[in-house]
Design an enzyme around this catalytic site. Structure first.
Site, PDB file in Angstrom:
ATOM      1  N   TYR A   1       0.961   4.083   0.661  1.00  8.82           N
ATOM      2  CA  TYR A   1       0.778   2.647   0.827  1.00  8.82           C
ATOM      3  C   TYR A   1       1.915   1.858   0.164  1.00  8.82           C
ATOM      4  O   TYR A   1       2.291   2.111  -0.976  1.00  8.82           O
ATOM      5  CB  TYR A   1      -0.557   2.176   0.231  1.00  8.82           C
TER       6      TYR A   1
ATOM      7  N   GLY B   1      -2.161  -4.555   3.712  1.00  7.84           N
ATOM      8  CA  GLY B   1      -3.456  -5.177   3.907  1.00  7.84           C
ATOM      9  C   GLY B   1      -4.248  -4.462   4.976  1.00  7.84           C
ATOM     10  O   GLY B   1      -4.394  -3.233   4.972  1.00  7.84           O
TER      11      GLY B   1
END
Length: 512
Positions: free
Chosen positions: A54, A61
């Site tokens: 990530y 998001g």
């Protein structure tokens, strides 16, 4: 010029104020540069692997499920900055933007973000050049960081968007960077995300509010003492032994300040018919209890600010063991709560000050003072409308005391489904601090006039020092009606600059 050296930790509130308000220069320590390089090696190693991480090789998001190929990752980082620089409304103040950028740099230098040393150096260079990115009032929900405000700052690092130069003129950021020999950054994996994922805006505003409120609470102790004296009140309620049996630290400090101001007064404890004063109204008698509770609130907020200053807020973060982990440390709740708490305390301090002013102006409760402190009541209105202005400010303070942090509005397709609204809490606190300054200034204006109208009685030495200093600052004394706004503006400046506290401390020594 003062220089602040940024390491991997140890930034203080004084450092923030020096950069935000004092224009201090910034240097990166060798320790910080080494930590930046070490963390970047970890990010580069992860970026080379096929596994999605990530912020390094994924979207953000609600779009974090997409794995981004290497050839698109630089574009990904540019795009997050461009798309998140979506603020609207008026520009926020230069000092707020400088605090915001400096605090983001502080976290970047912690070695937990994976940003390259050259990006951190560019951030320092922009601040040192006096370049201030244009940041707008609206765009932060106080979760996933102050996203839009920080994105506008990151956009300027890329040479895009608008910024204010050291001359105060807003121009394209690229032009300003070029004029100062600063090369725009080319963002790589994770760097765009790391530049905009923090609580830096709300924290910077908290630190500045704490500094301002520290002066205002001392100022309020002074004006409360002046009002007590002008009302011929009793200072017996300020005795240390009374406050020792209810040992709230702020209350004791406030009472001690008032007692120091009133030392040697020939006005306290009288009445217009020479009858002894048994007790005063709450707004006079309970001044240390109200101001003291606010002082203790400041102490709690200061503790939260110190903890946040010691934090490295980013998502994901690079850990010492080499892991890069997602987390929720960007949530602004701890900061948002105290920002709202301070707004409540400010409203109450303003409210009690206004009640004392009203008492000074009411001939039925002022113990012998002329109506509205007028020169010729009826022909003159005196300070009648000054109190109206103060009441309007207090009413606004009460509205600003409604907590922003009690609200939440979901965003990012319900991925970010609970937010802190800390930026909003900070913005309204700045307005509250501004208005509280004006409220205290009006009490000062009324109380000094009232003391001067007590002919035949000798005020305390500290009181005389205040009256002399405020008159020298352009605030006129008793007399026929005149254009009042300039007097009130001068009184406001006298409080705002700390001159009121300084005038007292020349007589009393340092206030608590």
């Amino acid at each position: 010029m003062h220089t602040v050296v940024v390491g991997t930790s140890g930034v203080t509130a004084s450092d923030v104020l020096a950069v935000a308000r004092g224009g201090a220069r910034i240097e990166l320590s060798a320790e910080a540069v080494a930590a930046l390089a070490a963390a970047r090696e970890i990010v580069d190693a992860l970026a080379a692997k096929p596994d999605p991480v990530y912020g390094v090789s994924t979207g953000f998001g609600a779009l974090a499920t997409r794995h981004i190929s290497q050839e698109l990752r630089a574009q990904l980082q540019r795009n997050i900055v461009r798309s998140h620089a979506a603020g609207m409304g008026p520009r926020v103040e230069r000092e707020v933007v400088r605090a915001l950028m400096f605090l983001r740099l502080k976290t970047v230098c912690s070695g937990h973000t994976g940003v390259r040393p050259e990006v951190a150096q560019t951030m320092a260079d922009v601040l040192n050049a006096g370049i201030t990115p244009v940041v707008h009032e609206y765009g932060s929900l106080g979760c996933s960081g102050d996203l839009a405000p920080l994105s506008h700052c990151a956009l300027a690092l890329m040479g895009e968007g608008e910024a204010e130069g050291p001359d105060g003129v807003v121009r394209p950021a690229g032009e300003l960077l070029a004029e100062h020999g600063i090369q725009p950054v080319e963002l790589r994996e994770k760097e765009g995300l790391a530049l905009l994922n923090g609580t830096d805006g709300m924290l910077g505003m908290l630190i500045m509010a704490l500094a301002d409120l520290d002066t205002l609470y001392k100022s309020a102790d002074v004006t409360a003492a002046l009002s007590l004296e002008a009302l011929l009140g009793t200072d017996k309620v300020l005795a240390p032994e009374l406050h020792a049996i209810r040992p709230h630290p702020g209350q004791g400090a406030s009472a001690a300040n008032m007692l120091a101001v009133l030392k040697g007064s020939g006005l306290t404890g009288h009445h217009q018919d020479d009858a002894p004063r048994v007790q005063d109204a709450y707004s006079v008698r309970c001044a240390p209890q109200v101001a003291g509770a606010g002082r203790d609130t400041l102490a709690h907020a200061r503790l939260v600010a110190e903890r946040e200053l010691a934090s490295a807020v980013d998502n994901p973060v690079v850990l010492p063991d080499g892991r890069v982990e997602s987390n929720g440390n960007f949530h602004g709740a701890p900061v948002a709560y105290v920002l709202d708490f301070l707004a409540i305390a400010a409203a109450d301090l303003g409210s009690i000050a206004e009640r004392r002013t009203d008492r000074l102006l009411d001939k039925n409760r002022s113990h012998g003072l002329p109506p509205f402190l007028a020169d010729d009541a009826g022909v003159d209105s005196g300070l009648m409308i000054a109190q109206y202005t103060q009441a309007a400010l207090v009413s606004e303070l009460k509205r600003l005391a409604v907590p922003a942090s009690a609200d939440s509005i979901p965003s990012s397709a319900m991925q970010e489904d609970h937010v802190s609204m800390g930026w909003s809490a900070a913005r309204k606190l700045r307005t509250a601090v501004d208005n509280l300054t004006r409220v205290i200034a009006i009490e000062l204006y009324a109380a000094t006039r009232a003391v001067e109208l007590r002919e035949g009685l000798t005020p305390a030495p500290a009181t005389r020092a205040v009256i002399e200093a405020v008159r020298a600052a352009g605030v006129q004394g008793p007399g026929p009606d005149r254009f009042l706004a300039p007097d009130l503006a001068a009184a406001d400046a006298f409080v705002r600059t700390g001159d009121l506290v300084a005038a007292v401390e020349k007589v009393t020594g340092p206030l608590r």
